[in-house]
Structure formats: structure tokens, C-alpha cells
Motif scaffolding. Structure first.
Motif, PDB file in Angstrom:
ATOM      1  N   GLU A 253      29.847  27.457  36.570  1.00 31.02           N
ATOM      2  CA  GLU A 253      31.276  27.755  36.417  1.00 31.02           C
ATOM      3  C   GLU A 253      32.091  27.179  37.575  1.00 31.02           C
ATOM      4  O   GLU A 253      33.203  26.669  37.370  1.00 31.02           O
ATOM      5  CB  GLU A 253      31.503  29.265  36.318  1.00 31.02           C
ATOM      6  CG  GLU A 253      30.886  29.924  35.100  1.00 31.02           C
ATOM      7  CD  GLU A 253      31.537  29.479  33.794  1.00 31.02           C
ATOM      8  OE1 GLU A 253      32.606  28.834  33.840  1.00 31.02           O
ATOM      9  OE2 GLU A 253      30.953  29.761  32.728  1.00 31.02           O
ATOM     10  N   ARG A 257      34.939  24.321  37.226  1.00 28.92           N
ATOM     11  CA  ARG A 257      36.313  24.517  37.704  1.00 28.92           C
ATOM     12  C   ARG A 257      36.747  23.364  38.600  1.00 28.92           C
ATOM     13  O   ARG A 257      37.870  22.854  38.483  1.00 28.92           O
ATOM     14  CB  ARG A 257      36.420  25.832  38.481  1.00 28.92           C
ATOM     15  CG  ARG A 257      37.825  26.110  39.023  1.00 28.92           C
ATOM     16  CD  ARG A 257      37.867  27.326  39.911  1.00 28.92           C
ATOM     17  NE  ARG A 257      37.013  27.205  41.073  1.00 28.92           N
ATOM     18  CZ  ARG A 257      37.331  26.478  42.151  1.00 28.92           C
ATOM     19  NH1 ARG A 257      38.465  25.811  42.202  1.00 28.92           N
ATOM     20  NH2 ARG A 257      36.502  26.430  43.174  1.00 28.92           N
ATOM     21  N   GLU A 261      39.755  20.824  37.904  1.00 23.27           N
ATOM     22  CA  GLU A 261      40.832  20.586  38.866  1.00 23.27           C
ATOM     23  C   GLU A 261      41.036  19.087  39.082  1.00 23.27           C
ATOM     24  O   GLU A 261      42.173  18.614  39.200  1.00 23.27           O
ATOM     25  CB  GLU A 261      40.510  21.273  40.197  1.00 23.27           C
ATOM     26  CG  GLU A 261      40.602  22.784  40.176  1.00 23.27           C
ATOM     27  CD  GLU A 261      42.041  23.282  40.208  1.00 23.27           C
ATOM     28  OE1 GLU A 261      42.962  22.451  40.268  1.00 23.27           O
ATOM     29  OE2 GLU A 261      42.238  24.506  40.135  1.00 23.27           O
ATOM     30  N   ARG A 298      43.662  26.161  34.663  1.00 20.58           N
ATOM     31  CA  ARG A 298      43.207  26.691  35.958  1.00 20.58           C
ATOM     32  C   ARG A 298      42.852  28.169  35.842  1.00 20.58           C
ATOM     33  O   ARG A 298      41.825  28.628  36.368  1.00 20.58           O
ATOM     34  CB  ARG A 298      44.299  26.503  37.015  1.00 20.58           C
ATOM     35  CG  ARG A 298      44.448  25.086  37.528  1.00 20.58           C
ATOM     36  CD  ARG A 298      45.305  25.068  38.779  1.00 20.58           C
ATOM     37  NE  ARG A 298      45.440  23.722  39.305  1.00 20.58           N
ATOM     38  CZ  ARG A 298      46.453  22.915  39.041  1.00 20.58           C
ATOM     39  NH1 ARG A 298      47.449  23.327  38.260  1.00 20.58           N
ATOM     40  NH2 ARG A 298      46.494  21.707  39.552  1.00 20.58           N
ATOM     41  N   TYR A 301      39.489  28.649  33.890  1.00 20.48           N
ATOM     42  CA  TYR A 301      38.308  28.302  34.689  1.00 20.48           C
ATOM     43  C   TYR A 301      38.112  29.281  35.847  1.00 20.48           C
ATOM     44  O   TYR A 301      36.988  29.645  36.188  1.00 20.48           O
ATOM     45  CB  TYR A 301      38.417  26.864  35.209  1.00 20.48           C
ATOM     46  CG  TYR A 301      38.086  25.827  34.166  1.00 20.48           C
ATOM     47  CD1 TYR A 301      36.764  25.661  33.738  1.00 20.48           C
ATOM     48  CD2 TYR A 301      39.067  25.023  33.605  1.00 20.48           C
ATOM     49  CE1 TYR A 301      36.436  24.708  32.772  1.00 20.48           C
ATOM     50  CE2 TYR A 301      38.762  24.064  32.641  1.00 20.48           C
ATOM     51  CZ  TYR A 301      37.447  23.920  32.228  1.00 20.48           C
ATOM     52  OH  TYR A 301      37.127  22.988  31.272  1.00 20.48           O
ATOM     53  N   ALA A 302      39.221  29.694  36.480  1.00 20.36           N
ATOM     54  CA  ALA A 302      39.126  30.651  37.594  1.00 20.36           C
ATOM     55  C   ALA A 302      38.588  31.995  37.109  1.00 20.36           C
ATOM     56  O   ALA A 302      37.769  32.633  37.786  1.00 20.36           O
ATOM     57  CB  ALA A 302      40.488  30.831  38.257  1.00 20.36           C
ATOM     58  N   GLU A 305      34.878  31.663  36.517  1.00 21.11           N
ATOM     59  CA  GLU A 305      34.147  31.617  37.783  1.00 21.11           C
ATOM     60  C   GLU A 305      34.096  33.011  38.419  1.00 21.11           C
ATOM     61  O   GLU A 305      33.049  33.441  38.931  1.00 21.11           O
ATOM     62  CB  GLU A 305      34.816  30.644  38.747  1.00 21.11           C
ATOM     63  CG  GLU A 305      34.072  30.524  40.070  1.00 21.11           C
ATOM     64  CD  GLU A 305      34.777  29.591  41.045  1.00 21.11           C
ATOM     65  OE1 GLU A 305      34.322  29.526  42.207  1.00 21.11           O
ATOM     66  OE2 GLU A 305      35.776  28.948  40.670  1.00 21.11           O
TER      67      GLU A 305
END
Length: 524
Positions: A253, A257, A261, A298, A301-302, A305
Motif C-alpha cells: 500500500e 501510494r 503520487e 491521494r 491511497y492514504a 495505507e
């Protein structure tokens, strides 16, 4: 219909007067059979025992028992005038009984005796049952018994009194092989509820359930300690797999990310380049949409994670990664040619020379502790040499760890106790070194008398390790008493690396076998 437990703790917390939290919101129960209470040193077992036996009262929460609770403490407290009757715990009843037989008809005496008119006969039978050869001599001075003999008498007294619940705190401390076998027989034949606090693997094979106190919570497992260990091994193997999977997912993950980015940054750069050839209103609209899209990506993905990181941390929390003491004994620089001590047993002389390791073994009561006391302080009034037996030190720097850990001043703080051995070491440095023995924070300022058996051992050991100058000879009497298994491993490693001389008394054959002994001296 299920059988109700004998001891129930509901949301129990206990805080020492100095603010140290010993137990926090503990809820558990002990069954009506034999329970082995285990846990690392400092986990709170001794505090829990004092709460269950009523010697302490919870700061909050409730403790309910199905009847009165009897108790064998880690350290038997006996006065100079105490006798076998006092160790058995029958002195008040015995005194009343003898007064009545002597013609004193005071009602209080009859209340004290109750139905125990045959107390002396039953006490004599209880003593015969443990085979110490003292018969029915209830007035024999307690001081004439070895530590192991005193423990067996005290356990016999608990069985004699017959309260419905009994707690034995480290009962195999100081017991020789025969004493351990006798204790195991008593436990196998125990009537009523029994809670045994112990690190003794052999003893823990004779319980019906294991209760482990760890990190403020209790796990109760139905079965013996070996079965509990097997269960833990399977459980921890599964948790380790979960951790590996969770760590792999988190790395994946995190990588995704970072890659996202990078793509978002490239798209933004390309979008800016394209926007220069657009009308301003269209360029602004394109920028807005690009920023919204990038923000959603973003965030997604954040979130993934963060969720992976939470899963990893939760799995890691289930891994058992308990701390252990870190013992590093200083090098006293003892040359191999230096005579350290002379030990004589039955007219056979053994010279301790250089960094030798010598074990003194034998049954309880043969004089092992007396021999060590002579070695530490030959002129001591406490030492009574056996015929043809004696010990003479040839060095001044001797570190002694007595069997009962009574070298500490119970009224003084831990810090003050340790600084007596190292007066030139700054208090801050003493605190740093004590941390290696898992003695930290407010514990350093607590009176030594408030420590558990394991904590007391670690502080006593610290006084030897931190002594300045370091001892040339270490004299240890049953050093593995009160120590959890990991701490025993640390002690073995430290003693094997120690460059001074060592004389040790122990009934723990596994421990002795790991020390690379030079000589064994057996007293008979």
C-alpha cells in the motif's frame, strides 16, 4: 449445571500510595480445582495474591471468594521464639487447648478450640506425613529447620487448617528433590481450591488450569503448563504469519501510494503545460477538476495505507515480546593463580582458585547455607560449623546473595539500597543501570519491603553487579528462586561470562548444568 468459580475479580484496580499502578481493571476468575498462576517478574502476581488473601484492598473493583483464604507467602516470617506450632499456624488454638487441659475454663479458650480437640494428634500426623523426622515435637524451635523444611511444615499447616481456598506463593523455593516430591504429593491430593504461584515447570504439570497475568490482563487455560506452552506456540506462530502478511500489505500500500503520487505529479505537470494553450476560463476549470481528482486519489491511497498500518500494529500487539533483565557482571580481574577461598567438607579440602565455578549441593538441612555464611563472614555468630566442615575466604571483596534476599533494608528505598554498595556512583547513573534490571520510574523510590519476590531479587542482584569495586567472589544461595524463565537465562549467560570466582547453592539441576561448573561439593 456449571460449577461457580472460587475466586472472582471484577474490574479490580490497585494503585500503591506513591501512585504506582500495579493492576488496572482486571476481571478474571479461578476455578475450584488447582490453578497455576504464572507471569513475568513484576507482572503483579504478588500484588494479586495479597488482594485475594485480603492483605491488600482494591483501589476499585470487587473480589469475591467462596470462603476464607489461607496463604503461604514467598518469604516465611518467623521470630526468634517461633516453634513448629507457629509454622503450622496452630499456636492460638494449641495454647487455648493446653490451658483448658490445665484446668482453665475461660470461655474464650473454648471458643478458640472449637471442634479441634484432637489438634495435637492431627498435627503430629501432618508432620509425619512430610517425613522430616521431627515427629510430634510442636515446640521444636523453627530456627532449627532449614528453609525448605520450614516451607513443608507451613504447607502441612495449611492442609491441617483446611480452609476452603489456599494460595501458595512460590512453594518450591528452597526445596530439595525430596521436598519437591513431597510437595507434589500434597498438591496432587489437595482438597479444596488451590492457587499456586510458581515458575517451576515440574510443579505446574500438576495443576488443572493455568492463569497467566500479563500486561494487566489474565488468560486462563484449562490444562497443564506444558499444554499451555504448546497452545501459546501454535497461537504465536499464527500471529507471526498475520504480522508478515500485514507487513507485506503495508509495504504494498505504501509503494502504491508513492507510485500514485508520482503519477499525479506527472499529470499535474502535463495539465499545466496543456492549460497554457487554453482560454483562461477553460484552464481554470481543468485545473479544478485535476485537483479534485488528485485529492480523491491521494485520500484513497492514504486511507488504504493507514488501514494497512493499523492492521500491522494490531497484529504486532498480539506478539509476545516481553522484556528481560540484562545482567553484565563486571570483570574483577582475578588471576588464575589467585587463591580465593578454602572450603572443607568432612575433612576434605577444596581450594577455590581463580575464576572457578563451584556448586554446593545436598538435601535440606545438611548445612549448605551455613557453609556459605561461614564463607562470607567466618566469624559470624550465625555460622555454626558442622564437624569437619568449614569455609575460609582469602579475599575481601565478596558479593553475597542470601537465600531469603534479606540483605536489603526493607525501610530504605531501592535507590538507597543499591547506593550502599556503590556510594560513589551518581544517583542518575544508578537509575540508568537499574533500568537494565527492569527496575524503573517510581519503583526506584519505593521501599524495598514493598517489592515482589522477583523485583526483590533483581534489586539484590543489582547491588552485586553495581558494587564498586566489583566482587572477586560471588556467593549465591538459591539464585533462581522467584525468577521467571527468561531471567534465569540472562543470569546463566552473565555467570558464564563472569571472570571472578563463583560458589553457588541450588536445587535447580538444569540451572547448575548450564554453568560449566569446575567442582561440585555435596553435603550429606
Amino acid at each position: 449445571m456449571p460449577i461457580s468459580p472460587s475466586v472472582v475479580l471484577n474490574d479490580v484496580s490497585f494503585t500503591w500510595p506513591d501512585g504506582t499502578v500495579a493492576l488496572s481493571h482486571l476481571t478474571t476468575a479461578f476455578g475450584r480445582g488447582r490453578t497455576g498462576l504464572v507471569g513475568r517478574n513484576g507482572a503483579g502476581k504478588s500484588t494479586l495474591v495479597r488482594l485475594v488473601t485480603g492483605r491488600l484492598h482494591p483501589t476499585s473493583g470487587t473480589i469475591t471468594t467462596s470462603g476464607p483464604v489461607d496463604h503461604l507467602p514467598q518469604r516465611l516470617q518467623s521470630g526468634n521464639d517461633d516453634t513448629v506450632a507457629d509454622l503450622l499456624g496452630i499456636r492460638p488454638t494449641l495454647t487455648a487447648l493446653r490451658a483448658i487441659l490445665g484446668g482453665d475454663a475461660t470461655p474464650e479458650h473454648f471458643d478458640a478450640v472449637g471442634d479441634d480437640w484432637d489438634l495435637e494428634e492431627r498435627a503430629a500426623a501432618a508432620l509425619d506425613g512430610i517425613g522430616l523426622g521431627i515427629g510430634g515435637d510442636l515446640e521444636r524451635p523453627a530456627g532449627t529447620l532449614s528453609g525448605g523444611q520450614a516451607v513443608l511444615v507451613a504447607v502441612a499447616g495449611i492442609r491441617l487448617r483446611g480452609l476452603p481456598i489456599a494460595v501458595l506463593d512460590e512453594p518450591t523455593n528452597n526445596l530439595d528433590r525430596r521436598g519437591r516430591a513431597l510437595l507434589v504429593e500434597m498438591i496432587d491430593d489437595w482438597r479444596g481450591t488451590l492457587v499456586v504461584v510458581s515458575h517451576d515447570r515440574e510443579l505446574l504439570e500438576h495443576v488443572d488450569e493455568v492463569a497467566e497475568l500479563r500486561a494487566g490482563s489474565m488468560t486462563v487455560f484449562g490444562g497443564t503448563y506444558s499444554a499451555f506452552e504448546e497452545h501459546l506456540a501454535v497461537q504465536q506462530a499464527a500471529v507471526e504469519r498475520e504480522v508478515r502478511v500485514a507487513e507485506q500489505r503495508y509495504r504494498t500500500e505504501k509503494r502504491q501510494r508513492i507510485e500514485a503520487e508520482t503519477k499525479i505529479a506527472r499529470r499535474a505537470k502535463a495539465g499545466e503545460k496543456a492549460a497554457r494553450s487554453m482560454p483562461k476560463i477553460l484552464a481554470n476549470e481543468a485545473r479544478k477538476k485535476a485537483q479534485e481528482t488528485a485529492g480523491r486519489l491521494r485520500a484513497g491511497y492514504a486511507d488504504d495505507e493507514a488501514a494497512a498500518l493499523d492492521t500491522k500494529r494490531e497484529a504486532q500487539l498480539r506478539l509476545r515480546d516481553d522484556e528481560s533483565i540484562h545482567v553484565t557482571l563486571p570483570d574483577p580481574q582475578v588471576p588464575a593463580s589467585r587463591q580465593i577461598a578454602t572450603v572443607t567438607v568432612r575433612d576434605r579440602e577444596t581450594i577455590v582458585q581463580g575464576p572457578e565455578r563451584i556448586a554446593v549441593t545436598g538435601d535440606n538441612g545438611v548445612g549448605k547455607t551455613t557453609l556459605l555464611e561461614q564463607l562470607v563472614e567466618a566469624a559470624s555468630a550465625r555460622a555454626h560449623p558442622l564437624p569437619g566442615t568449614g569455609a575460609v575466604p582469602h579475599v575481601d571483596r565478596i558479593g553475597y546473595l542470601p537465600q531469603r534476599k534479606d540483605s536489603l533494608d526493607d525501610q530504605a528505598s531501592v535507590l538507597d539500597n543499591v547506593r550502599r554498595a556503590a556510594p560513589h556512583v551518581a544517583p542518575a547513573e544508578v537509575r540508568n543501570r537499574l533500568a537494565r534490571f527492569l527496575v524503573r520510574g517510581d519503583t526506584v523510590d519505593r521501599p524495598a519491603g514493598s517489592l515482589s519476590g522477583g523485583e526483590r531479587f533483581r534489586v539484590a542482584l543489582a547491588t552485586l553487579v553495581l558494587a564498586d569495586p566489583p566482587p572477586q567472589l560471588l556467593v549465591l544461595d538459591e539464585p533462581t528462586n522467584d525468577l521467571d524463565l527468561t531471567s534465569v537465562d540472562q543470569l546463566v549467560d552473565a555467570l558464564r561470562a563472569y571472570r571472578g570466582a563463583l560458589v553457588v547453592v541450588s536445587h535447580d539441576e538444569t540451572f547448575l548444568d548450564r554453568l560449566d561448573l569446575t567442582v561440585r561439593i555435596e553435603l550429606r
